[in-house]
Design an enzyme around this catalytic site. Structure first.
Site, mmCIF file in Angstrom:
data_model
loop_
_atom_site.group_PDB
_atom_site.id
_atom_site.type_symbol
_atom_site.label_atom_id
_atom_site.label_comp_id
_atom_site.label_asym_id
_atom_site.label_seq_id
_atom_site.Cartn_x
_atom_site.Cartn_y
_atom_site.Cartn_z
ATOM 1 N N HIS A 72 28.400 37.797 -55.442
ATOM 2 C CA HIS A 72 29.866 37.689 -55.389
ATOM 3 C C HIS A 72 30.507 38.593 -56.454
ATOM 4 O O HIS A 72 31.033 38.140 -57.457
ATOM 5 C CB HIS A 72 30.239 36.223 -55.613
ATOM 6 C CG HIS A 72 31.685 35.907 -55.544
ATOM 7 N ND1 HIS A 72 32.491 36.270 -54.501
ATOM 8 C CD2 HIS A 72 32.492 35.231 -56.411
ATOM 9 C CE1 HIS A 72 33.721 35.825 -54.706
ATOM 10 N NE2 HIS A 72 33.750 35.202 -55.872
ATOM 11 N N GLU A 74 31.347 41.661 -51.471
ATOM 12 C CA GLU A 74 30.025 41.079 -51.710
ATOM 13 C C GLU A 74 29.124 41.092 -50.483
ATOM 14 O O GLU A 74 29.568 40.865 -49.354
ATOM 15 C CB GLU A 74 30.162 39.649 -52.215
ATOM 16 C CG GLU A 74 30.894 38.729 -51.277
ATOM 17 C CD GLU A 74 31.320 37.430 -51.945
ATOM 18 O OE1 GLU A 74 30.469 36.525 -52.078
ATOM 19 O OE2 GLU A 74 32.501 37.327 -52.309
#
EC number: 5.1.3.15
Length: 287
Positions: free
Chosen positions: A157, A261
């Site tokens: 992330h 991500e």
């Protein structure tokens, strides 16, 4: 396993980076002669059981509140327990300048957390390799060490630093449809053919695994994000209303980043037979 908060700094001729043993969390990354590419807030809070804001949280073994048996569920903690766990630093396979390795084994995890994975008697060994140079490469390798199939979600992330997200454009996903997580019911939206711009919250899961370019008009640069082992791409910025409501960020800090991500979630989760291994990799560079 140590529960001391340790921050490691890697420095070489090509780049610098900082990494926390807690969460195996890349906190910062800057190529030599450039501003930071990986964003962190002005204040970084470290507390056991709480995820670190910014940098590169490891999302594992579920994304958001999880997905089991073809439907969303309500697992806790949000985004899995990997980002709020103390990983083991593998000193024998690390160095102080360019590469670090961390491991997280199911044998070291609380049984009640393991039970939330959603498959009987889940057993795994996760290895996380971070290589720092002109490019930042992060690779999460998971091996099913149990006797039953293992199904999990995962993501890296990454928060990327930009001069102003509202003057930032993300390219490379124009031909992909996406789930719009910012809308009620999370509808599927057909490909628009247009680059992504930011005017309010953007929270999308694209069905695409190709390279993405983050074009930053304010800093005058382009960040390239390449992926492997990840069938999807999430793009996220909370926008003003939600961003200013985030408790561990200062007012207006939402403008300074965009998240792009590599991810495998929902019906694209990773399924491993006993003994099988899967690697999800994300590589970051300046064009």
């Amino acid at each position: 396993m140590s529960e001391t908060f340790i921050i490691r700094k890697l420095v070489n001729d090509d780049a610098t980076a900082t990494i926390s043993d807690y969460g195996a969390h890349v906190l910062s990354y800057a190529p030599a002669g450039h501003e930071a590419v990986v964003w962190q807030p002005a204040a970084v809070y470290l507390a056991s059981g709480c995820a670190i804001r910014g940098g590169v949280p490891i999302i594992f073994p579920w994304f958001n509140t999880g997905y089991d048996g073809g439907r969303p569920v309500n697992k806790k903690p949000k985004h899995g327990f990997a980002r709020a766990s103390f990983w083991k630093f593998d000193e024998a396979n690390s160095d102080r300048a360019r590469h670090v390795r961390y491991t997280l084994d199911s044998a070291d995890c609380e049984p009640e957390l393991l039970r939330t994975i959603g498959c009987p008697d889940p057993r795994f060994r996760a290895v996380y390799d971070v290589t720092v140079g002109e490019r930042l490469t992060m690779a999460l390798t998971v091996t099913n060490t149990g006797t039953q199939p293992l199904v999990y979600e995962a993501a890296l992330h990454t928060y990327f630093q930009v001069g102003d997200v509202e003057r930032t454009v993300v390219r490379g996903l124009e031909t992909a449809g996406y789930l719009d997580n910012a809308r009620d019911g999370v509808p599927y939206v057909e490909a628009s053919g247009e680059a992504i711009t930011f005017d309010g919250m953007v929270d999308r899961t694209y069905e695409a695994d190709g390279a993405v370019r983050i074009e930053d008009a304010v800093l005058g640069r382009t960040i390239v994000v390449e992926k492997s082992g990840a069938p999807q791409t999430v793009v996220w910025n909370p926008g003003e209303a939600a961003g200013d409501a985030i408790g561990d960020m200062a007012q207006g800090e939402w403008r300074g980043f965009v998240c792009v991500e590599a991810v495998a979630r929902l019906d694209r989760s990773i399924a491993l037979e006993p003994g099988a291994t899967h690697t999800l990799t994300q590589t970051v560079s300046l064009a």
